[in-house]
Design an enzyme around this catalytic site. Structure first.
Site: not given
Ligand code: BV8
Length: 245
Positions: A65, A97-98, A100, A115, A123, A147, A186, A217
């Site tokens: 990536r 959330q990105n 990049d 994120h 570390c 580290c 999304s 969308e």
């Molecule tokens: C948390 C970084 C507590 C790394 C990412 C069980 C156990 C533990 C936690 C959970 C659990 N169940 C649920 C949770 C919570 C969990 C969660 O939400 N899970 C989901 C799967 C249900 N969340 C967490 O674990 C978070 N931490 O909850 O800790 C807490 C809470 C509050 C306060 C303190 C503590 C941590 C989540 C972070 C995970 N890391 N990324 C890396 O990038 O590798 S997440 C990663 O995926 C991204 O960062 C992003 O957030 C997510 C993807 O989402 P999007 O950015 O929306 O991308 P996606 O592809 O889904 O959508 C793209 C959109 O763009 C589409 O809608 C499309 O239509 C649109 N699009 C496409 N082209 C275009 C466009 N729009 C405009 N123009 C275009 N051209």
């Protein structure tokens, strides 16, 4: 709600971006990549358990990536957000959330990387005092990097199950902003996806506050937005903000 936003001295704007804002720069979104990467679900690789299980696999995932992101440039959507920040100053906050780095590459000055950041390494020992550091390396031949304290190094990104970074200032701003604009997400990952719900609750308590979604969308949380502006953000964002001097 007219999908034309006047930026003036009364505007307090909070913007949250997701992978969609970088799609036109050539960076695949998670919806596109989910499960396509070495047959692993992103959630499986982007997790502490995944790193403990196979740190080499996780470093390959992030190295690829990094290499891909390093070849990409910001698009018109990123630059439109820079113009909004220049007009509003501290009445503007960009949370992303990105990982990049394209918002900074476009000129955004204050970015809340809730994120984490792809080109930063830290570390893996939470008790190690060493600070995260800028790291452009895109390949990690064995042995995996460590580290000085001896623990493995890891990407400075927030994995599933880990607490977001710098989220409190964003939570405060969602309680004081006059407008929340979410771009290219999304609405499936929390707590970021829950921010728009805070706006809905404020309005139910009688506050004058609005929310707008800009993206290709309707997101999973579309029902919470006052309006949707559907289309590629590289095309819709530049015409969205009417900057009033
Ligand atoms: C948390 C970084 C507590 C790394 C990412 C069980 C156990 C533990 C936690 C959970 C659990 N169940 C649920 C949770 C919570 C969990 C969660 O939400 N899970 C989901 C799967 C249900 N969340 C967490 O674990 C978070 N931490 O909850 O800790 C807490 C809470 C509050 C306060 C303190 C503590 C941590 C989540 C972070 C995970 N890391 N990324 C890396 O990038 O590798 S997440 C990663 O995926 C991204 O960062 C992003 O957030 C997510 C993807 O989402 P999007 O950015 O929306 O991308 P996606 O592809 O889904 O959508 C793209 C959109 O763009 C589409 O809608 C499309 O239509 C649109 N699009 C496409 N082209 C275009 C466009 N729009 C405009 N123009 C275009 N051209």
């Amino acid at each position: 709600m007219d999908a034309r936003i006047t930026l003036d001295d009364r505007t307090f704007l909070l913007v949250l971006t997701g992978a969609g804002v970088s799609a036109e720069s050539g960076i695949p979104t998670f919806r596109d990549a989910r499960g396509l990467w070495e047959s692993h679900a992103v959630e499986e690789v982007a997790s502490p358990e995944g790193f403990d299980r196979d740190p080499g696999l996780v470093w390959r995932f992030y190295s690829e990536r990094r290499a891909a992101a390093a070849r990409c440039a910001p698009n018109a959507g990123h630059f439109a957000l820079v113009a909004a920040e220049e007009r509003l100053g501290d009445r503007f906050l960009l949370a992303t959330q990105n990982v990049d780095g394209l918002h900074e590459a476009a000129g955004s000055r204050e970015v809340a990387h809730i994120h984490g950041e792809l080109f930063v390494t830290r570390c893996s020992d939470p008790d190690c005092p060493a600070a995260p550091f800028r790291d452009e390396r895109c390949d990690f031949p064995p042995p995996l990097p460590r580290c000085p304290c001896g623990a493995l190094l890891r990407p400075h990104v927030v994995w599933f199950g880990e607490s977001p970074l710098g989220f409190q200032p964003v939570k405060r701003r969602v309680q004081s902003c006059s407008l929340l604009v979410v771009v290219g997400s999304s609405g499936t990952v929390f707590p970021a996806a829950g921010l728009v719900r805070e706006i809905t609750l404020r309005r139910q308590w009688g506050e004058r506050v609005r929310s707008l979604y800009v993206g290709l969308e309707a997101p999973a949380n579309a029902a919470d937005f006052d309006a949707l502006c559907l289309g590629p953000s590289g095309e819709t964002l530049p015409g969205l903000f009417e900057v009033c001097r």
